[in-house]
Design a protein around this motif. Structure first.
Motif, PDB file in Angstrom:
ATOM      1  N   SER A  24      -9.028  18.577  -1.521  1.00  0.00           N
ATOM      2  CA  SER A  24      -9.319  19.700  -2.415  1.00  0.00           C
ATOM      3  C   SER A  24      -8.225  19.776  -3.471  1.00  0.00           C
ATOM      4  O   SER A  24      -7.201  19.095  -3.369  1.00  0.00           O
ATOM      5  N   ALA A  25      -8.436  20.617  -4.466  1.00  0.00           N
ATOM      6  CA  ALA A  25      -7.459  20.739  -5.559  1.00  0.00           C
ATOM      7  C   ALA A  25      -6.095  21.192  -5.043  1.00  0.00           C
ATOM      8  O   ALA A  25      -5.065  20.814  -5.590  1.00  0.00           O
ATOM      9  N   ASP A  26      -6.069  22.000  -3.978  1.00  0.00           N
ATOM     10  CA  ASP A  26      -4.801  22.475  -3.427  1.00  0.00           C
ATOM     11  C   ASP A  26      -4.078  21.416  -2.600  1.00  0.00           C
ATOM     12  O   ASP A  26      -2.977  21.650  -2.133  1.00  0.00           O
ATOM     13  N   GLN A  27      -4.706  20.288  -2.369  1.00  0.00           N
ATOM     14  CA  GLN A  27      -4.057  19.215  -1.613  1.00  0.00           C
ATOM     15  C   GLN A  27      -3.761  18.006  -2.495  1.00  0.00           C
ATOM     16  O   GLN A  27      -3.571  16.905  -2.000  1.00  0.00           O
ATOM     17  N   GLN A  28      -3.729  18.233  -3.790  1.00  0.00           N
ATOM     18  CA  GLN A  28      -3.462  17.152  -4.739  1.00  0.00           C
ATOM     19  C   GLN A  28      -1.967  16.992  -4.988  1.00  0.00           C
ATOM     20  O   GLN A  28      -1.182  17.905  -4.759  1.00  0.00           O
ATOM     21  N   ILE A  29      -1.605  15.827  -5.477  1.00  0.00           N
ATOM     22  CA  ILE A  29      -0.246  15.524  -5.910  1.00  0.00           C
ATOM     23  C   ILE A  29      -0.278  15.428  -7.434  1.00  0.00           C
ATOM     24  O   ILE A  29      -1.169  14.792  -8.000  1.00  0.00           O
ATOM     25  N   THR A  30       0.667  16.043  -8.086  1.00  0.00           N
ATOM     26  CA  THR A  30       0.839  15.884  -9.524  1.00  0.00           C
ATOM     27  C   THR A  30       2.121  15.091  -9.732  1.00  0.00           C
ATOM     28  O   THR A  30       3.189  15.523  -9.293  1.00  0.00           O
ATOM     29  N   PHE A  31       2.023  13.936 -10.350  1.00  0.00           N
ATOM     30  CA  PHE A  31       3.188  13.082 -10.583  1.00  0.00           C
ATOM     31  C   PHE A  31       3.841  13.479 -11.905  1.00  0.00           C
ATOM     32  O   PHE A  31       3.178  13.562 -12.925  1.00  0.00           O
ATOM     33  N   SER A  32       5.147  13.724 -11.867  1.00  0.00           N
ATOM     34  CA  SER A  32       5.841  14.122 -13.086  1.00  0.00           C
ATOM     35  C   SER A  32       6.624  12.970 -13.708  1.00  0.00           C
ATOM     36  O   SER A  32       6.687  12.853 -14.925  1.00  0.00           O
ATOM     37  N   SER A  33       7.232  12.111 -12.893  1.00  0.00           N
ATOM     38  CA  SER A  33       7.965  10.969 -13.446  1.00  0.00           C
ATOM     39  C   SER A  33       8.177   9.911 -12.382  1.00  0.00           C
ATOM     40  O   SER A  33       8.142  10.188 -11.185  1.00  0.00           O
ATOM     41  N   VAL A  34       8.382   8.684 -12.853  1.00  0.00           N
ATOM     42  CA  VAL A  34       8.676   7.548 -11.980  1.00  0.00           C
ATOM     43  C   VAL A  34       9.864   6.814 -12.593  1.00  0.00           C
ATOM     44  O   VAL A  34       9.896   6.572 -13.800  1.00  0.00           O
ATOM     45  N   TRP A  35      10.827   6.473 -11.755  1.00  0.00           N
ATOM     46  CA  TRP A  35      12.051   5.810 -12.207  1.00  0.00           C
ATOM     47  C   TRP A  35      12.249   4.538 -11.405  1.00  0.00           C
ATOM     48  O   TRP A  35      12.009   4.501 -10.196  1.00  0.00           O
ATOM     49  N   LEU A  36      12.685   3.464 -12.062  1.00  0.00           N
ATOM     50  CA  LEU A  36      13.023   2.217 -11.388  1.00  0.00           C
ATOM     51  C   LEU A  36      14.473   1.897 -11.713  1.00  0.00           C
ATOM     52  O   LEU A  36      14.808   1.650 -12.882  1.00  0.00           O
ATOM     53  N   ASN A  37      15.323   1.953 -10.704  1.00  0.00           N
ATOM     54  CA  ASN A  37      16.767   1.714 -10.869  1.00  0.00           C
ATOM     55  C   ASN A  37      17.337   2.513 -12.039  1.00  0.00           C
ATOM     56  O   ASN A  37      18.101   2.003 -12.847  1.00  0.00           O
ATOM     57  N   GLY A  38      16.941   3.766 -12.149  1.00  0.00           N
ATOM     58  CA  GLY A  38      17.499   4.644 -13.176  1.00  0.00           C
ATOM     59  C   GLY A  38      16.804   4.593 -14.521  1.00  0.00           C
ATOM     60  O   GLY A  38      17.168   5.327 -15.434  1.00  0.00           O
ATOM     61  N   THR A  39      15.797   3.741 -14.681  1.00  0.00           N
ATOM     62  CA  THR A  39      15.044   3.652 -15.933  1.00  0.00           C
ATOM     63  C   THR A  39      13.699   4.344 -15.745  1.00  0.00           C
ATOM     64  O   THR A  39      12.940   3.988 -14.841  1.00  0.00           O
ATOM     65  N   GLN A  40      13.403   5.334 -16.591  1.00  0.00           N
ATOM     66  CA  GLN A  40      12.134   6.034 -16.470  1.00  0.00           C
ATOM     67  C   GLN A  40      11.003   5.144 -16.970  1.00  0.00           C
ATOM     68  O   GLN A  40      11.097   4.527 -18.033  1.00  0.00           O
ATOM     69  N   LEU A  41       9.941   5.072 -16.177  1.00  0.00           N
ATOM     70  CA  LEU A  41       8.768   4.275 -16.529  1.00  0.00           C
ATOM     71  C   LEU A  41       7.685   5.191 -17.093  1.00  0.00           C
ATOM     72  O   LEU A  41       7.594   6.360 -16.729  1.00  0.00           O
ATOM     73  N   SER A  42       6.855   4.649 -17.963  1.00  0.00           N
ATOM     74  CA  SER A  42       5.739   5.414 -18.517  1.00  0.00           C
ATOM     75  C   SER A  42       4.643   5.538 -17.470  1.00  0.00           C
ATOM     76  O   SER A  42       4.341   4.580 -16.759  1.00  0.00           O
ATOM     77  N   LEU A  43       4.046   6.715 -17.399  1.00  0.00           N
ATOM     78  CA  LEU A  43       2.915   6.950 -16.513  1.00  0.00           C
ATOM     79  C   LEU A  43       1.646   6.990 -17.353  1.00  0.00           C
ATOM     80  O   LEU A  43       1.609   7.639 -18.393  1.00  0.00           O
ATOM     81  N   THR A  44       0.609   6.320 -16.895  1.00  0.00           N
ATOM     82  CA  THR A  44      -0.671   6.310 -17.590  1.00  0.00           C
ATOM     83  C   THR A  44      -1.752   6.711 -16.606  1.00  0.00           C
ATOM     84  O   THR A  44      -1.866   6.114 -15.535  1.00  0.00           O
ATOM     85  N   ALA A  45      -2.522   7.722 -16.953  1.00  0.00           N
ATOM     86  CA  ALA A  45      -3.633   8.149 -16.100  1.00  0.00           C
ATOM     87  C   ALA A  45      -4.833   7.252 -16.371  1.00  0.00           C
ATOM     88  O   ALA A  45      -5.081   6.858 -17.508  1.00  0.00           O
TER      89      ALA A  45
END
Length: 183
Positions: A82-103
């Motif tokens: 359900s909508a209340d059991q969803q995860i919202t991803f805010s950021s992803v980092w690899l060894n300190g470098t922020q990666l772009s997220l694409t839906a």
């Protein structure tokens, strides 16, 4: 009975409540060591899933190793019923470098990304987000997401080598032909 002895049970209860709250908050962040499977010629992959039992912000980390220069890509898929059991991803980092997220267009909760710079050695991927949809922090929830990690060989495919060698051969043939024309 003194004031101190009357307050001791209340102080102990408050201390236990604080300890339980701290322990619950700490469990929200998860860390996993991943073993990637595959080969140097085809690449390596790993898949895992994480479940958060309390609504709120989280920071999960995944530790793995790239034994040779590799290109990195990942996908994250929220699996809440359900909508209340969803995860919202805010950021992803690899060894300190922020990666772009694409839906992924037309999907709910599917996110992916990559890093086009070859990398090797010990790697730490950090996923930050919110578990629980619109629920307030601390609410009970069973918010789960799955993740897939791929390391692709950074060396060109054999076909690329063949084209490169054919191009060099063609250049050598043209240079040889010019040299014969000039003599």
């Amino acid at each position: 009975m003194s004031l101190t002895s009357r307050l001791a049970p209340a102080i102990a209860a408050v201390a236990l409540a604080l300890a339980a709250t701290t322990a619950g908050a700490a469990s929200q962040n998860q860390s996993q060591n991943l073993t990637l499977v595959g080969s140097p010629s085809t690449g390596y992959t790993a898949a895992t899933s994480n479940t958060h039992l309390e609504a709120g912000s989280f920071e999960d980390s995944f530790h793995f190793k790239a034994s040779s220069a590799s290109l990195f890509e990942f996908s994250l898929v929220t699996m809440g019923a359900s909508a209340d059991q969803q995860i919202t991803f805010s950021s992803v980092w690899l060894n300190g470098t922020q990666l772009s997220l694409t839906a992924v267009p037309g999907s709910t909760g599917v996110t992916y990304g990559n890093l086009s710079t070859p990398l090797s050695g010990d790697l730490v991927l950090t996923v930050k987000g919110y578990a629980g949809g619109t629920l307030g922090a601390g609410s009970p929830v069973a918010a789960t997401y799955s993740s897939t990690f791929n390391l692709a060989p950074a060396v060109p495919e054999p076909q690329s080598y063949a084209l490169f060698i054919a191009g060099l051969g063609l250049m050598a043939l043209m240079l040889n032909r010019r040299r014969k024309q000039n003599t």
